[in-house]
Scaffold this motif. Structure first.
Motif, PDB file in Angstrom:
ATOM      1  N   GLU A 235      -4.375  -8.014  16.131  1.00 44.55           N
ATOM      2  CA  GLU A 235      -3.055  -8.519  16.497  1.00 44.55           C
ATOM      3  C   GLU A 235      -3.125  -9.870  17.187  1.00 44.55           C
ATOM      4  N   ALA A 236      -4.240 -10.130  17.897  1.00 42.95           N
ATOM      5  CA  ALA A 236      -4.398 -11.401  18.605  1.00 42.95           C
ATOM      6  C   ALA A 236      -4.923 -12.504  17.704  1.00 42.95           C
ATOM      7  N   SER A 237      -5.502 -12.139  16.564  1.00 44.26           N
ATOM      8  CA  SER A 237      -6.110 -13.120  15.667  1.00 44.26           C
ATOM      9  C   SER A 237      -5.060 -13.861  14.846  1.00 44.26           C
ATOM     10  N   ARG A 238      -5.388 -15.085  14.489  1.00 44.84           N
ATOM     11  CA  ARG A 238      -4.533 -15.861  13.590  1.00 44.84           C
ATOM     12  C   ARG A 238      -4.766 -15.488  12.131  1.00 44.84           C
ATOM     13  N   VAL A 239      -5.824 -14.731  11.887  1.00 42.32           N
ATOM     14  CA  VAL A 239      -6.154 -14.320  10.522  1.00 42.32           C
ATOM     15  C   VAL A 239      -5.263 -13.157  10.104  1.00 42.32           C
ATOM     16  N   GLU A 240      -4.747 -13.223   8.907  1.00 37.34           N
ATOM     17  CA  GLU A 240      -3.969 -12.131   8.332  1.00 37.34           C
ATOM     18  C   GLU A 240      -4.721 -11.578   7.122  1.00 37.34           C
ATOM     19  N   PRO A 241      -5.345 -10.413   7.271  1.00 41.04           N
ATOM     20  CA  PRO A 241      -6.079  -9.837   6.133  1.00 41.04           C
ATOM     21  C   PRO A 241      -5.162  -9.639   4.931  1.00 41.04           C
ATOM     22  N   ASP A 242      -5.725  -9.792   3.750  1.00 48.66           N
ATOM     23  CA  ASP A 242      -4.953  -9.498   2.542  1.00 48.66           C
ATOM     24  C   ASP A 242      -4.698  -8.004   2.417  1.00 48.66           C
ATOM     25  N   MET A 243      -5.603  -7.217   3.005  1.00 45.38           N
ATOM     26  CA  MET A 243      -5.458  -5.767   2.956  1.00 45.38           C
ATOM     27  C   MET A 243      -6.253  -5.148   4.096  1.00 45.38           C
ATOM     28  N   ILE A 244      -5.755  -4.043   4.648  1.00 44.66           N
ATOM     29  CA  ILE A 244      -6.473  -3.279   5.663  1.00 44.66           C
ATOM     30  C   ILE A 244      -6.601  -1.854   5.151  1.00 44.66           C
ATOM     31  N   ILE A 245      -7.836  -1.325   5.149  1.00 42.44           N
ATOM     32  CA  ILE A 245      -8.083   0.040   4.694  1.00 42.44           C
ATOM     33  C   ILE A 245      -8.859   0.789   5.771  1.00 42.44           C
ATOM     34  N   ASP A 246      -8.828   2.130   5.689  1.00 45.50           N
ATOM     35  CA  ASP A 246      -9.465   2.926   6.734  1.00 45.50           C
ATOM     36  C   ASP A 246     -10.985   2.790   6.741  1.00 45.50           C
ATOM     37  N   SER A 247     -11.606   2.760   5.575  1.00 44.94           N
ATOM     38  CA  SER A 247     -13.062   2.630   5.500  1.00 44.94           C
ATOM     39  C   SER A 247     -13.451   2.167   4.110  1.00 44.94           C
ATOM     40  N   VAL A 248     -14.729   1.885   3.933  1.00 40.32           N
ATOM     41  CA  VAL A 248     -15.211   1.353   2.657  1.00 40.32           C
ATOM     42  C   VAL A 248     -14.985   2.330   1.508  1.00 40.32           C
ATOM     43  N   ARG A 249     -14.949   3.619   1.798  1.00 39.72           N
ATOM     44  CA  ARG A 249     -14.732   4.579   0.711  1.00 39.72           C
ATOM     45  C   ARG A 249     -13.339   4.450   0.113  1.00 39.72           C
ATOM     46  N   HIS A 250     -12.418   3.848   0.861  1.00 42.58           N
ATOM     47  CA  HIS A 250     -11.061   3.674   0.356  1.00 42.58           C
ATOM     48  C   HIS A 250     -10.954   2.477  -0.592  1.00 42.58           C
ATOM     49  N   LEU A 251     -12.070   1.797  -0.848  1.00 41.59           N
ATOM     50  CA  LEU A 251     -12.098   0.781  -1.898  1.00 41.59           C
ATOM     51  C   LEU A 251     -11.973   1.413  -3.281  1.00 41.59           C
ATOM     52  N   LEU A 252     -12.522   2.599  -3.437  1.00 41.21           N
ATOM     53  CA  LEU A 252     -12.662   3.203  -4.764  1.00 41.21           C
ATOM     54  C   LEU A 252     -11.326   3.362  -5.503  1.00 41.21           C
ATOM     55  N   PRO A 253     -10.290   3.927  -4.891  1.00 39.17           N
ATOM     56  CA  PRO A 253      -9.028   4.030  -5.626  1.00 39.17           C
ATOM     57  C   PRO A 253      -8.397   2.686  -5.936  1.00 39.17           C
ATOM     58  N   LEU A 254      -8.684   1.674  -5.129  1.00 36.54           N
ATOM     59  CA  LEU A 254      -8.118   0.344  -5.381  1.00 36.54           C
ATOM     60  C   LEU A 254      -8.632  -0.230  -6.694  1.00 36.54           C
ATOM     61  N   PHE A 255      -9.846   0.152  -7.075  1.00 33.75           N
ATOM     62  CA  PHE A 255     -10.455  -0.359  -8.299  1.00 33.75           C
ATOM     63  C   PHE A 255     -10.518   0.721  -9.388  1.00 33.75           C
ATOM     64  N   GLY A 256      -9.836   1.844  -9.159  1.00 31.27           N
ATOM     65  CA  GLY A 256      -9.853   2.911 -10.149  1.00 31.27           C
ATOM     66  C   GLY A 256     -11.196   3.581 -10.299  1.00 31.27           C
ATOM     67  N   LEU A 257     -11.959   3.682  -9.204  1.00 30.27           N
ATOM     68  CA  LEU A 257     -13.310   4.214  -9.255  1.00 30.27           C
ATOM     69  C   LEU A 257     -13.438   5.564  -8.566  1.00 30.27           C
ATOM     70  N   GLU A 258     -12.311   6.204  -8.236  1.00 29.81           N
ATOM     71  CA  GLU A 258     -12.383   7.427  -7.432  1.00 29.81           C
ATOM     72  C   GLU A 258     -12.873   8.632  -8.210  1.00 29.81           C
ATOM     73  N   ASN A 259     -12.838   8.568  -9.535  1.00 28.88           N
ATOM     74  CA  ASN A 259     -13.278   9.716 -10.354  1.00 28.88           C
ATOM     75  C   ASN A 259     -14.634   9.452 -11.012  1.00 28.88           C
TER      76      ASN A 259
END
Length: 259
Positions: A235-259
């Motif tokens: 909240e204090a940073s000037r950087v605005e992430p393009d996306m925030i996820i809970d952990s690296v494992r939550h990358l998988l559904p973003l790329f259709g890799l969960e199955n």
């Protein structure tokens, strides 16, 4: 996300903390590496060499080779090898010295370049004052990185960024920072992947160094809520992430890799 063809993943705080892998990280890395995506791993860690880091990662279950890791010490050594006959004083952990093989090492008072990494409990006022005096006499400072703190299994720990900043402030000499968030550092990894920045995402737990540095280099910035992540810092940073996820494992559904 469909335009992305590669991922740069930070290590400490994204894949592991201390001696424990983050839940789901081993499986996530394996799935990404077996997919269409190109993947590399980036780190500012200055306390161990890539070979030791690989041994640790493999011990935690990750299948990652040294050639896939782009470390800040490696970037610093590459920079110095491009300077003919550079006289260097290395302030780095013993385990990292192998990354600097072949460079011309000299005593502090004879150095043209001081390479500053993490030397743990070996810091002292006397040593910092000697470095300060060399900087006042024209020696250049190369900082392996400028991180403020990092996450350990026991909690947050101060990193070398404060020392780099203090030396810069007192001497008036700006350090050359070779690790994240340096754009050159990200370009090194992008060049190995053979991909343009616009086709690559960076995944990290540091909103400024990982995400901000990656965005400045043209990458898609993904922040994870693990490791050193703290909502107040975001909240204090000037950087605005393009996306925030809970952990690296939550990358998988973003790329259709969960199955």
């Amino acid at each position: 996300m469909t335009n992305l063809q590669g991922i740069l993943m930070d290590l400490d705080g994204v894949l592991f903390v201390g001696d424990s892998a983050i839940e789901g990280a081993v499986e996530a890395v394996a799935r990404v590496k077996s997919s269409r995506l190109r993947c590399r791993f980036i780190t500012n860690t200055s306390t161990v060499s890539r070979d030791i880091l690989v041994s640790k990662l493999q011990g935690l279950g990750f299948e990652i080779a040294a050639s896939e890791i782009f470390s800040a010490p490696r970037a610093a050594a590459s920079l110095l090898r491009g300077i003919p006959n550079a006289a260097c004083f290395l302030l780095v952990a013993e385990d990292v010295r192998s990354e600097f093989q072949g460079l011309r090492e000299v005593e502090l008072e004879k150095a043209d370049y001081i390479v500053l990494g993490d030397i743990g409990d070996s810091w002292s006022h006397e040593l910092l004052n000697r470095i300060f005096n060399r900087l006042m006499n024209g020696t250049r400072l190369i900082a392996i990185h400028k991180n403020r703190y990092w996450q350990t299994s026991a909690g947050l720990t101060l990193d070398i960024g404060g020392l780099v900043t203090a030396l810069e402030y007192c001497s008036g000499v700006g350090a050359t920072v070779v690790g994240k968030p340096s754009a050159d550092f990200f370009r090194l990894a992008l060049g190995d992947m053979g991909l343009p920045a616009a086709r690559v995402a960076v995944v990290g737990d540091d909103v400024d160094s990982d995400v901000g540095g990656g965005q400045m280099a043209g990458l898609f910035g993904i922040l994870v809520r693990t490791g050193k992540f703290r909502r107040a810092q975001v909240e204090a940073s000037r950087v605005e992430p393009d996306m925030i996820i809970d952990s690296v494992r939550h990358l998988l559904p973003l790329f259709g890799l969960e199955n």
